[in-house]
Write a protein that holds these residues in place. Sequence first.
Motif, PDB file in Angstrom:
ATOM      1  N   HIS A  63     -38.348  67.969 -73.561  1.00 47.52           N
ATOM      2  CA  HIS A  63     -38.744  69.205 -74.232  1.00 47.52           C
ATOM      3  C   HIS A  63     -38.877  68.950 -75.735  1.00 47.52           C
ATOM      4  CE1 HIS A  63     -34.362  68.928 -74.411  1.00 47.52           C
ATOM      5  NE2 HIS A  63     -34.488  69.517 -75.583  1.00 47.52           N
ATOM      6  N   GLU A  88     -50.276  65.537 -76.932  1.00 47.98           N
ATOM      7  CA  GLU A  88     -49.998  65.786 -75.528  1.00 47.98           C
ATOM      8  C   GLU A  88     -50.709  67.067 -75.078  1.00 47.98           C
ATOM      9  OE1 GLU A  88     -47.643  63.684 -73.783  1.00 47.98           O
ATOM     10  OE2 GLU A  88     -47.963  62.517 -75.616  1.00 47.98           O
ATOM     11  N   TYR A  90     -50.215  69.694 -71.818  1.00 50.39           N
ATOM     12  CA  TYR A  90     -49.337  69.986 -70.688  1.00 50.39           C
ATOM     13  C   TYR A  90     -50.010  70.982 -69.752  1.00 50.39           C
ATOM     14  CZ  TYR A  90     -45.953  67.793 -73.785  1.00 50.39           C
ATOM     15  OH  TYR A  90     -45.307  66.911 -74.611  1.00 50.39           O
ATOM     16  N   ASP A  91     -50.326  70.540 -68.564  1.00 54.00           N
ATOM     17  CA  ASP A  91     -50.911  71.414 -67.550  1.00 54.00           C
ATOM     18  C   ASP A  91     -49.841  72.331 -66.977  1.00 54.00           C
ATOM     19  OD1 ASP A  91     -53.434  70.247 -67.764  1.00 54.00           O
ATOM     20  OD2 ASP A  91     -52.933  68.687 -66.315  1.00 54.00           O
ATOM     21  N   MET A  93     -48.771  75.416 -67.869  1.00 51.08           N
ATOM     22  CA  MET A  93     -47.950  76.301 -68.696  1.00 51.08           C
ATOM     23  C   MET A  93     -48.517  77.719 -68.557  1.00 51.08           C
ATOM     24  SD  MET A  93     -47.434  73.910 -72.095  1.00 51.08           S
ATOM     25  CE  MET A  93     -46.419  75.070 -72.987  1.00 51.08           C
ATOM     26  N   TRP A  98     -55.787  76.202 -73.506  1.00 55.86           N
ATOM     27  CA  TRP A  98     -55.942  74.966 -74.267  1.00 55.86           C
ATOM     28  C   TRP A  98     -57.350  74.848 -74.826  1.00 55.86           C
ATOM     29  CZ3 TRP A  98     -52.050  71.637 -75.412  1.00 55.86           C
ATOM     30  CH2 TRP A  98     -50.857  71.819 -74.708  1.00 55.86           C
ATOM     31  N   TRP A 113     -48.465  69.351 -79.529  1.00 53.88           N
ATOM     32  CA  TRP A 113     -47.297  68.507 -79.339  1.00 53.88           C
ATOM     33  C   TRP A 113     -47.674  67.036 -79.393  1.00 53.88           C
ATOM     34  CZ3 TRP A 113     -48.158  73.028 -76.784  1.00 53.88           C
ATOM     35  CH2 TRP A 113     -47.145  73.983 -76.826  1.00 53.88           C
ATOM     36  N   ILE A 121     -40.331  64.472 -78.258  1.00 55.48           N
ATOM     37  CA  ILE A 121     -41.437  65.421 -78.332  1.00 55.48           C
ATOM     38  C   ILE A 121     -41.284  66.297 -79.576  1.00 55.48           C
ATOM     39  CG2 ILE A 121     -42.632  67.320 -77.183  1.00 55.48           C
ATOM     40  CD1 ILE A 121     -41.555  66.134 -74.507  1.00 55.48           C
ATOM     41  N   CYS A 123     -43.449  69.067 -82.361  1.00 50.65           N
ATOM     42  CA  CYS A 123     -44.461  70.112 -82.270  1.00 50.65           C
ATOM     43  C   CYS A 123     -44.895  70.563 -83.655  1.00 50.65           C
ATOM     44  CB  CYS A 123     -43.866  71.291 -81.493  1.00 50.65           C
ATOM     45  SG  CYS A 123     -44.976  72.699 -81.306  1.00 50.65           S
TER      46      CYS A 123
END
Length: 131
Positions: A63, A88, A90-91, A93, A98, A113, A121, A123
């Motif tokens: 995270h 990154e 992220y699928d 969410m 996006w 991110w 990670i 952000c």
Amino acid sequence: MLSSSRVEANIPAADLKRARDFYADVLGLTPTREIDGVALTYRTDGGTSFHVYETEFAGRAGHTIAQWHVDDLEAEVRDLKSRGVTFEVYDGMPGVRWDGEIASAEGLGRAAWFKDSEGNILCLDQEEGTV
């Protein structure tokens, strides 16, 4: 009480020299305090601090461990990409849209991110309604 205390992030690094180089060369940050081989302290012009410390447990969190609030997300993403940062995506969410590597969520704003040299990670975010 805790509500009147300051809070700072602690970021783990398996290799403190490698992390120092990444934070300097890629993020453009210089430590304000250095305990040789143990920890680095950074202070932003925004008035906050964070620490990078050496530990074997770096990069294990799945995270976000630190977040920069920025005024121009696109400009920051472009700048970091020009320095070799890979962002990154992220699928899965819920409620997040996006646009390339920048995510947006109604009422929350936008974010991007990336990982540091240690696999942590990080952000960048921009509040909704700011430009």
